[in-house]
Scaffold this active site. Sequence first.
Site, PDB file in Angstrom:
ATOM      1  N   ARG A 174      35.775  44.826  53.435  1.00  0.00           N
ATOM      2  CA  ARG A 174      34.999  44.118  52.387  1.00  0.00           C
ATOM      3  C   ARG A 174      33.497  44.423  52.494  1.00  0.00           C
ATOM      4  O   ARG A 174      32.657  43.539  52.312  1.00  0.00           O
ATOM      5  CB  ARG A 174      35.230  42.592  52.460  1.00  0.00           C
ATOM      6  CG  ARG A 174      36.655  42.176  52.323  1.00  0.00           C
ATOM      7  CD  ARG A 174      37.254  42.449  50.946  1.00  0.00           C
ATOM      8  NE  ARG A 174      38.670  42.157  50.952  1.00  0.00           N
ATOM      9  CZ  ARG A 174      39.621  43.064  51.189  1.00  0.00           C
ATOM     10  NH1 ARG A 174      39.322  44.351  51.392  1.00  0.00           N
ATOM     11  NH2 ARG A 174      40.888  42.718  51.189  1.00  0.00           N
ATOM     12  N   SER A 224      40.612  34.506  48.176  1.00  0.00           N
ATOM     13  CA  SER A 224      40.540  34.087  49.584  1.00  0.00           C
ATOM     14  C   SER A 224      39.104  33.691  49.910  1.00  0.00           C
ATOM     15  O   SER A 224      38.191  34.480  49.716  1.00  0.00           O
ATOM     16  CB  SER A 224      40.939  35.236  50.505  1.00  0.00           C
ATOM     17  OG  SER A 224      42.243  35.638  50.204  1.00  0.00           O
ATOM     18  N   GLU A 294      34.161  34.846  52.805  1.00  0.00           N
ATOM     19  CA  GLU A 294      34.136  36.092  52.023  1.00  0.00           C
ATOM     20  C   GLU A 294      33.451  35.829  50.685  1.00  0.00           C
ATOM     21  O   GLU A 294      32.726  36.657  50.140  1.00  0.00           O
ATOM     22  CB  GLU A 294      35.574  36.577  51.784  1.00  0.00           C
ATOM     23  CG  GLU A 294      35.621  37.819  50.899  1.00  0.00           C
ATOM     24  CD  GLU A 294      37.031  38.359  50.703  1.00  0.00           C
ATOM     25  OE1 GLU A 294      37.805  38.399  51.681  1.00  0.00           O
ATOM     26  OE2 GLU A 294      37.353  38.721  49.564  1.00  0.00           O
TER      27      GLU A 294
HETATM   28  C1  LIG Z   1      42.821  34.992  42.144  1.00  0.00           C
HETATM   29  C2  LIG Z   1      41.965  35.973  42.901  1.00  0.00           C
HETATM   30  C3  LIG Z   1      42.557  36.965  43.660  1.00  0.00           C
HETATM   31  C4  LIG Z   1      41.759  37.893  44.370  1.00  0.00           C
HETATM   32  N1  LIG Z   1      42.387  38.861  45.100  1.00  0.00           N
HETATM   33  C5  LIG Z   1      41.634  39.757  45.769  1.00  0.00           C
HETATM   34  C6  LIG Z   1      42.268  40.791  46.531  1.00  0.00           C
HETATM   35  O1  LIG Z   1      43.482  40.907  46.583  1.00  0.00           O
HETATM   36  N2  LIG Z   1      41.473  41.654  47.201  1.00  0.00           N
HETATM   37  C7  LIG Z   1      40.108  41.570  47.164  1.00  0.00           C
HETATM   38  O2  LIG Z   1      39.428  42.407  47.801  1.00  0.00           O
HETATM   39  N3  LIG Z   1      39.481  40.605  46.449  1.00  0.00           N
HETATM   40  C8  LIG Z   1      40.210  39.707  45.753  1.00  0.00           C
HETATM   41  N4  LIG Z   1      39.585  38.723  45.030  1.00  0.00           N
HETATM   42  C9  LIG Z   1      38.101  38.617  45.043  1.00  0.00           C
HETATM   43  C10 LIG Z   1      37.385  39.377  43.894  1.00  0.00           C
HETATM   44  O3  LIG Z   1      38.246  39.515  42.778  1.00  0.00           O
HETATM   45  C11 LIG Z   1      36.910  40.763  44.358  1.00  0.00           C
HETATM   46  O4  LIG Z   1      35.982  40.656  45.403  1.00  0.00           O
HETATM   47  C12 LIG Z   1      36.301  41.561  43.201  1.00  0.00           C
HETATM   48  O5  LIG Z   1      36.152  42.891  43.631  1.00  0.00           O
HETATM   49  C13 LIG Z   1      34.938  41.032  42.738  1.00  0.00           C
HETATM   50  O6  LIG Z   1      34.581  41.716  41.543  1.00  0.00           O
HETATM   51  P1  LIG Z   1      33.691  41.009  40.415  1.00  0.00           P
HETATM   52  O7  LIG Z   1      33.454  42.000  39.351  1.00  0.00           O
HETATM   53  O8  LIG Z   1      34.295  39.737  39.997  1.00  0.00           O
HETATM   54  O9  LIG Z   1      32.343  40.751  41.232  1.00  0.00           O
HETATM   55  P2  LIG Z   1      31.431  39.445  41.217  1.00  0.00           P
HETATM   56  O10 LIG Z   1      32.199  38.305  41.798  1.00  0.00           O
HETATM   57  O11 LIG Z   1      30.812  39.259  39.896  1.00  0.00           O
HETATM   58  O12 LIG Z   1      30.322  39.894  42.283  1.00  0.00           O
HETATM   59  C14 LIG Z   1      30.664  40.067  43.655  1.00  0.00           C
HETATM   60  C15 LIG Z   1      29.511  40.794  44.348  1.00  0.00           C
HETATM   61  O13 LIG Z   1      29.444  42.128  43.844  1.00  0.00           O
HETATM   62  C16 LIG Z   1      28.152  42.403  43.341  1.00  0.00           C
HETATM   63  N5  LIG Z   1      28.312  43.290  42.193  1.00  0.00           N
HETATM   64  C17 LIG Z   1      29.141  43.151  41.135  1.00  0.00           C
HETATM   65  N6  LIG Z   1      29.032  44.191  40.302  1.00  0.00           N
HETATM   66  C18 LIG Z   1      28.098  45.015  40.847  1.00  0.00           C
HETATM   67  C19 LIG Z   1      27.535  46.265  40.461  1.00  0.00           C
HETATM   68  N7  LIG Z   1      27.898  46.900  39.343  1.00  0.00           N
HETATM   69  N8  LIG Z   1      26.592  46.823  41.269  1.00  0.00           N
HETATM   70  C20 LIG Z   1      26.201  46.203  42.425  1.00  0.00           C
HETATM   71  N9  LIG Z   1      26.699  45.024  42.818  1.00  0.00           N
HETATM   72  C21 LIG Z   1      27.644  44.439  42.058  1.00  0.00           C
HETATM   73  C22 LIG Z   1      27.577  41.042  42.954  1.00  0.00           C
HETATM   74  O14 LIG Z   1      26.157  41.081  42.977  1.00  0.00           O
HETATM   75  C23 LIG Z   1      28.162  40.150  44.050  1.00  0.00           C
HETATM   76  O15 LIG Z   1      27.365  40.211  45.212  1.00  0.00           O
HETATM   77  C24 LIG Z   1      40.348  37.800  44.316  1.00  0.00           C
HETATM   78  C25 LIG Z   1      39.752  36.794  43.524  1.00  0.00           C
HETATM   79  C26 LIG Z   1      40.540  35.898  42.811  1.00  0.00           C
HETATM   80  C27 LIG Z   1      39.883  34.859  41.959  1.00  0.00           C
END
Ligand SMILES: Cc1cc2nc3c(=O)[nH]c(=O)nc-3n(C[C@H](O)[C@H](O)[C@H](O)COP(=O)(O)OP(=O)(O)OC[C@H]3O[C@@H](n4cnc5c(N)ncnc54)[C@H](O)[C@@H]3O)c2cc1C
Length: 300
Positions: A174, A224, A294
Amino acid sequence: MGKAEFISAIKSGGAAFAENEPMSKHTTFKIGGNADVFVTPRDESELLFAVSAAKSAGLPYYVTGNGSDLLVSDKGIEGAVICLEKMRGISLGENTAAVSAGQSMMSLCLSLQKAGLGGLEFAYGIPGTVGGAVYMNAGAYGGEIKDVIVSARYLDKSGEVKEIGKDEMRFGYRKSVFQENGGIILSATFFLNNDDPESILERMNDYYSRRTAKQPLDYPSAGSVFRRPEGNFAGTLIEKSGLKGASVGGAAVSVKHAGFIVNTGGATSEDVKELIEIIKQKVSADSGVDLQTEVIFIGR
Ligand SMILES: Cc1cc2nc3c(=O)[nH]c(=O)nc-3n(C[C@H](O)[C@H](O)[C@H](O)COP(=O)(O)OP(=O)(O)OC[C@H]3O[C@@H](n4cnc5c(N)ncnc54)[C@H](O)[C@@H]3O)c2cc1C
């Protein structure tokens, strides 16, 4: 002062924006106070313009994707939230896909499946954008972004667009270089393998049904809450401490998967934080493991 200057600039730069926008509308937790300004660029030029306008106005800014890993303060976010979820696009090659940062991982997986390109099946069900997935080195079921990414283009802190290869992205659990260098990911290129669309779909559906069987997907959450402790699982330790179903206000430890905190209705950021502290203290006392979050806390 900074905000007024930023808004007047952004009006001429084309990106859509809203003032005092509730972040509960832009996070999967459905929690969070207002962002002073919420900007949604549709393409790279609108994004570059928004970043440069925020810098000129001296306004703090924060980039988000789908808000699926965020816990936003009840007091909101000072400055501009620049949300990339409208910055989409997929360009397929024979074995590659170059994808804009705001593309959702779910829609990317479906497009690749139709094109007979395998390798990202593990990510089907991760509810984030490509940018968020690269930033977090998202992973599931034995796969991680680092296994399939080739390169990424990003906007560095000085406003220059750069391209780096996978080896320079310093991926870990991560973890990626973007958490250190403050770069905004614009697009990523993945290397994929040619495969039968039906087999790809089968694997995607298998992973997805494992998720629905184990995860509380009927409630808002940020997935998580804790990082996986070495040689253990956060959910198992939390369950062992008898905390399944424990709650503070509208935030509760899921009874389906103890590694998730769910918003059962009207949960505040403070409720979630308090519950996280209770979990950390009890698990530390019972198992001697110090859980690390996380989920990312942002805002005032
Ligand atoms: C039901 C559920 C299941 C999930 N399952 C998993 C799983 O199996 N595995 C897993 O790893 N995660 C999982 N997650 C967590 C999450 O979905 C991931 O971490 C996902 O990659 C976050 O992407 P996001 O676009 O929503 O980022 P955001 O939540 O919007 O941002 C997360 C971080 O990334 C940064 N960020 C976002 N976009 C950019 C960009 N373009 N450039 C630079 N920084 C950026 C933001 O500033 C922030 O610090 C889950 C979440 C939920 C709600």
